[in-house]
Design a protein around this motif. Sequence first.
Motif, PDB file in Angstrom:
ATOM      1  N   ALA A  36       0.846  -1.192   0.000  1.00  0.00           N
ATOM      2  CA  ALA A  36       0.000   0.000   0.000  1.00  0.00           C
ATOM      3  C   ALA A  36       0.885   1.246   0.000  1.00  0.00           C
ATOM      4  CB  ALA A  36      -0.906   0.004   1.226  1.00  0.00           C
ATOM      5  N   PRO A  37       0.577   2.252  -0.796  1.00  0.00           N
ATOM      6  CA  PRO A  37       1.430   3.442  -0.855  1.00  0.00           C
ATOM      7  C   PRO A  37       1.478   4.230   0.450  1.00  0.00           C
ATOM      8  CG  PRO A  37      -0.578   3.759  -2.127  1.00  0.00           C
ATOM      9  CD  PRO A  37      -0.531   2.313  -1.762  1.00  0.00           C
ATOM     10  N   LEU A  38       0.411   4.169   1.228  1.00  0.00           N
ATOM     11  CA  LEU A  38       0.378   4.929   2.477  1.00  0.00           C
ATOM     12  C   LEU A  38      -0.585   4.252   3.448  1.00  0.00           C
ATOM     13  CD1 LEU A  38       1.669   7.582   3.579  1.00  0.00           C
ATOM     14  CD2 LEU A  38      -0.486   8.709   3.042  1.00  0.00           C
ATOM     15  N   SER A  39      -0.139   4.077   4.693  1.00  0.00           N
ATOM     16  CA  SER A  39      -0.989   3.462   5.714  1.00  0.00           C
ATOM     17  C   SER A  39      -0.870   4.234   7.014  1.00  0.00           C
ATOM     18  CB  SER A  39      -0.586   2.001   5.949  1.00  0.00           C
ATOM     19  OG  SER A  39      -0.773   1.221   4.787  1.00  0.00           O
ATOM     20  N   LEU A  91       2.910   5.200   7.625  1.00  0.00           N
ATOM     21  CA  LEU A  91       3.886   4.330   6.976  1.00  0.00           C
ATOM     22  C   LEU A  91       3.798   4.498   5.470  1.00  0.00           C
ATOM     23  CD1 LEU A  91       2.561   1.984   9.436  1.00  0.00           C
ATOM     24  CD2 LEU A  91       5.005   1.668   9.057  1.00  0.00           C
ATOM     25  N   ARG A  92       4.942   4.804   4.878  1.00  0.00           N
ATOM     26  CA  ARG A  92       5.010   5.009   3.435  1.00  0.00           C
ATOM     27  C   ARG A  92       5.454   3.732   2.742  1.00  0.00           C
ATOM     28  NH1 ARG A  92      10.095   7.654   1.457  1.00  0.00           N
ATOM     29  NH2 ARG A  92      10.568   5.435   1.253  1.00  0.00           N
ATOM     30  N   SER A  97      -6.245   0.454  11.919  1.00  0.00           N
ATOM     31  CA  SER A  97      -5.376   0.756  10.785  1.00  0.00           C
ATOM     32  C   SER A  97      -6.197   1.119   9.564  1.00  0.00           C
ATOM     33  CB  SER A  97      -4.466  -0.437  10.464  1.00  0.00           C
ATOM     34  OG  SER A  97      -5.234  -1.583  10.147  1.00  0.00           O
ATOM     35  N   GLY A  98      -5.607   1.918   8.703  1.00  0.00           N
ATOM     36  CA  GLY A  98      -6.235   2.299   7.442  1.00  0.00           C
ATOM     37  C   GLY A  98      -5.183   2.402   6.362  1.00  0.00           C
ATOM     38  N   SER A  99      -5.465   1.851   5.196  1.00  0.00           N
ATOM     39  CA  SER A  99      -4.503   1.854   4.098  1.00  0.00           C
ATOM     40  C   SER A  99      -5.119   2.440   2.840  1.00  0.00           C
ATOM     41  CB  SER A  99      -4.017   0.427   3.805  1.00  0.00           C
ATOM     42  OG  SER A  99      -3.298  -0.093   4.895  1.00  0.00           O
ATOM     43  N   TYR A 100      -4.368   3.327   2.185  1.00  0.00           N
ATOM     44  CA  TYR A 100      -4.741   3.820   0.867  1.00  0.00           C
ATOM     45  C   TYR A 100      -4.333   2.747  -0.133  1.00  0.00           C
ATOM     46  CZ  TYR A 100      -5.373   8.519   2.833  1.00  0.00           C
ATOM     47  OH  TYR A 100      -5.804   9.591   3.564  1.00  0.00           O
ATOM     48  N   LEU A 101      -5.262   2.290  -0.941  1.00  0.00           N
ATOM     49  CA  LEU A 101      -4.995   1.162  -1.815  1.00  0.00           C
ATOM     50  C   LEU A 101      -4.470   1.572  -3.181  1.00  0.00           C
ATOM     51  CD1 LEU A 101      -8.084  -1.062  -0.971  1.00  0.00           C
ATOM     52  CD2 LEU A 101      -5.817  -1.023   0.094  1.00  0.00           C
TER      53      LEU A 101
END
Length: 350
Positions: A35-38, A67-68, A126-130
Amino acid sequence: MDTLTGLLDGPKARGAFVLRSILSTPWALRIEDRAPLSLATMLDGEAWILPDGGQPVLVRPGDLALLRGPNAYTVADDPRTEAEITIGPGQICSKDGVSVATSMALGVRTWGETRPGDERPSVMLSGSYLAEHEIGRRLLAHLPTLLVRPAGVNTTEDTLVRLLATEVGRAEPGQEVVLDRLLDLLVVGVLRGWLAAPDTDAPGWLRAQADDAVGPALRLLHDDPARPWTVAALAAEVGLSRAGLARRFTALVGEPPMSYLANWRLAVAADLLRDPELTIAAVARRVGYGDAFALSTAFKRVRGLTPQEHRRLAASAGGPEAGEAVAGGPAGATAQPSSPGPTTVVLAAG
């Protein structure tokens, strides 16, 4: 529009993966989702985040860890705990190669396992940009691998964490949009704290927003990239001489105004090309190119692929892999993140 707003206005979460994890000690999760960003925060208990190649960082309840990607990392109750569960691309959870998504489901957006006798398991949100947004890539390239904002620094963000914790377990109409926007607000808060820190390693074109002449110039370029800008026209808008603005802009941003504009136009174009309803000619007009041929020529020269190829890759890959092969330096809007600064940054608590 200030510089940070220009960068963050586009990369809104769309169907971000938001999850509450309940885990009994000992526990460890190996994250390889690319994931690009979490974003992660502990609601109860503590966790260690161990970025590959970086130093372990302890995250306490209420701390926000950004987290990148795409590098992998481990989250665990103790740095010595070995991970048995792996989170792969597409948020596929597996143990010994077997999916555990169903067997470890505990309710709406809740997952994990509890053991008899464990009265207070760790709870992580947690959350992640997909998918990665092209304009946001310019910012992502300069983020540290791990950025931690301690709890208590900003009461608004602390409230947002509690609100996200409440909303994640709901199954109501429009819930996905609510979670996306809450995640966006938390990410922006962490980034603002990073930019405001006196020793931040943020690039010049982000710090320059505070300058009383270069900041307005950047906002003008972001607000209207299609305008036929010249250095003289931009200087007149901000009340400086042409030479004065060029010198000041280059010193603070790291590249001349028209070079910055050219790369910003291509970054905007790259994002617009993800919309299949827009023709390449329409995209060209929106970003200041006279026709599709002019845009294609510039796009190919700087990014190493044509707009059609970029659109096809973006549609098939759906994210970070699309259009990565391009120029470096401050203008390289699609440069793959390479940790130019410290790999881990923990913001001061006060």
